[in-house]
Design an enzyme around this catalytic site. Structure first.
Site, mmCIF file in Angstrom:
data_model
loop_
_atom_site.group_PDB
_atom_site.id
_atom_site.type_symbol
_atom_site.label_atom_id
_atom_site.label_comp_id
_atom_site.label_asym_id
_atom_site.label_seq_id
_atom_site.Cartn_x
_atom_site.Cartn_y
_atom_site.Cartn_z
ATOM 1 N N ASP A 75 0.829 -1.200 0.000
ATOM 2 C CA ASP A 75 0.000 0.000 0.000
ATOM 3 C C ASP A 75 0.866 1.255 0.000
ATOM 4 O O ASP A 75 1.980 1.254 0.532
ATOM 5 C CB ASP A 75 -0.906 -0.015 1.237
ATOM 6 C CG ASP A 75 -2.055 0.969 1.134
ATOM 7 O OD1 ASP A 75 -2.368 1.408 0.003
ATOM 8 O OD2 ASP A 75 -2.640 1.310 2.175
ATOM 9 N N GLY A 127 0.109 5.376 -4.521
ATOM 10 C CA GLY A 127 -0.497 6.636 -4.940
ATOM 11 C C GLY A 127 -0.043 7.813 -4.106
ATOM 12 O O GLY A 127 0.269 8.887 -4.637
ATOM 13 N N TRP A 137 2.700 8.024 -2.390
ATOM 14 C CA TRP A 137 4.122 8.252 -2.676
ATOM 15 C C TRP A 137 4.276 9.147 -3.905
ATOM 16 O O TRP A 137 5.092 10.069 -3.920
ATOM 17 C CB TRP A 137 4.793 6.898 -2.902
ATOM 18 C CG TRP A 137 6.270 6.924 -3.096
ATOM 19 C CD1 TRP A 137 7.231 6.848 -2.136
ATOM 20 C CD2 TRP A 137 6.965 6.991 -4.357
ATOM 21 N NE1 TRP A 137 8.501 6.872 -2.702
ATOM 22 C CE2 TRP A 137 8.357 6.962 -4.076
ATOM 23 C CE3 TRP A 137 6.562 7.079 -5.679
ATOM 24 C CZ2 TRP A 137 9.329 7.014 -5.072
ATOM 25 C CZ3 TRP A 137 7.527 7.138 -6.681
ATOM 26 C CH2 TRP A 137 8.888 7.108 -6.373
ATOM 27 N N ASN A 196 -10.689 -2.659 -6.168
ATOM 28 C CA ASN A 196 -9.923 -1.637 -6.892
ATOM 29 C C ASN A 196 -10.535 -1.225 -8.215
ATOM 30 O O ASN A 196 -10.134 -0.212 -8.812
ATOM 31 C CB ASN A 196 -8.487 -2.109 -7.125
ATOM 32 C CG ASN A 196 -7.629 -2.095 -5.882
ATOM 33 O OD1 ASN A 196 -6.639 -2.822 -5.787
ATOM 34 N ND2 ASN A 196 -7.994 -1.280 -4.889
ATOM 35 N N ARG A 233 -11.730 2.424 -8.669
ATOM 36 C CA ARG A 233 -10.850 3.558 -8.954
ATOM 37 C C ARG A 233 -11.170 4.120 -10.334
ATOM 38 O O ARG A 233 -11.949 3.551 -11.096
ATOM 39 C CB ARG A 233 -9.393 3.112 -8.865
ATOM 40 C CG ARG A 233 -9.011 2.659 -7.458
ATOM 41 C CD ARG A 233 -7.551 2.334 -7.332
ATOM 42 N NE ARG A 233 -7.212 1.936 -5.967
ATOM 43 C CZ ARG A 233 -5.990 1.676 -5.541
ATOM 44 N NH1 ARG A 233 -4.955 1.771 -6.384
ATOM 45 N NH2 ARG A 233 -5.769 1.329 -4.287
#
Length: 241
Positions: free
Chosen positions: A19, A22, A24, A67, A70
């Protein structure tokens, strides 16, 4: 890592919820997909570190059944990344004796990606080193539901007696039926939840949650977490005399 740790104190199977890609990227004022690409590169480092730590099985959470919620751009980018990753890394995994498996519900994935997954599994089927399992379109509840459906079909068709259904029977129908349960589950990025990952298999796993974002996670931090794991007293519900 001392030899004594590899022989007695370390986990045989480590599972990782990767995890923070994004966040980062956002911290660097870059698109989220930039972080996913950086995270993919970290996988190689961790896989290469496994033999030295005595880890025989590594399972990574790449894409969950949730996911799909998204943005279309991010999902499409991730699917493209998965295709490129498999194509790029498979020869290296064969060379490094890494056996690759995929778990999850495959039908929703596009045909090209499914074909690459099948090819990767076939290419590495003979490998006897690290077992790398990639959870792709995977959800723990979905896995149990699919397993239960297959089990129910066997009961209906007379291949399994209802009285033989127990907690040892169901795991034979899970995606992970050829794998041992994880000893240690690691989640990066500071979140402290299991996110529908290996729900059945992790009943007695040790969990460690770290603040490190996945693209910054490497072999050194993995080694520190394995040392922390070795200090834990795993009693599996029993009390030591």
């Amino acid at each position: 890592m001392p030899d004594s740790f590899r022989e007695t104190g370390g986990p045989r199977h480590v599972a990782i919820i990767m995890d923070g890609n994004g966040r980062w990227a956002t911290m660097r004022h870059r698109p989220r997909l930039f972080g996913h690409h950086a995270g993919a590169r970290r996988v190689r480092e961790v896989v290469e570190a496994c033999p030295g730590f005595g880890i025989k099985y590594l399972t990574i959470f790449a894409f969950s059944t949730e996911n799909w919620r998204r943005t279309q751009v991010e999902v499409a980018g991730l699917m493209s990344l998965f295709r490129r990753y498999i194509t790029k890394e498979m020869q290296a995994f064969v060379k490094e004796n890494v056996r690759v498996r995929f778990i999850g519900d495959r039908p929703r994935l596009d045909a090209k990606l499914r074909a690459l997954m099948d090819e990767a599994e076939a290419m590495t089927a003979h490998c006897t080193g690290t077992n790398l399992t990639i959870a792709l379109n995977y959800g723990g509840r979905d896995e149990v539901a699919r397993a239960t459906r297959r089990l129910a079909e066997d009961v209906r068709d007379g291949r399994l007696h209802p009285e033989d259904v127990n907690e040892e029977t169901l795991p034979r129908y899970l995606d992970t039926h050829v794998l041992p349960d994880p000893d240690l589950v690691i989640r990066t990025s500071g979140e402290a939840r299991v996110s529908n990952f290996l729900l059945w298999q992790s009943a007695y796993s040790e969990y460690i949650f770290v603040d490190t974002l996945w693209p910054d996670f490497g072999a050194d931090e993995l080694g520190r977490l394995l040392c922390a794991f070795a200090e834990r007293d795993r009693r599996y519900g029993a009390v030591k005399a």
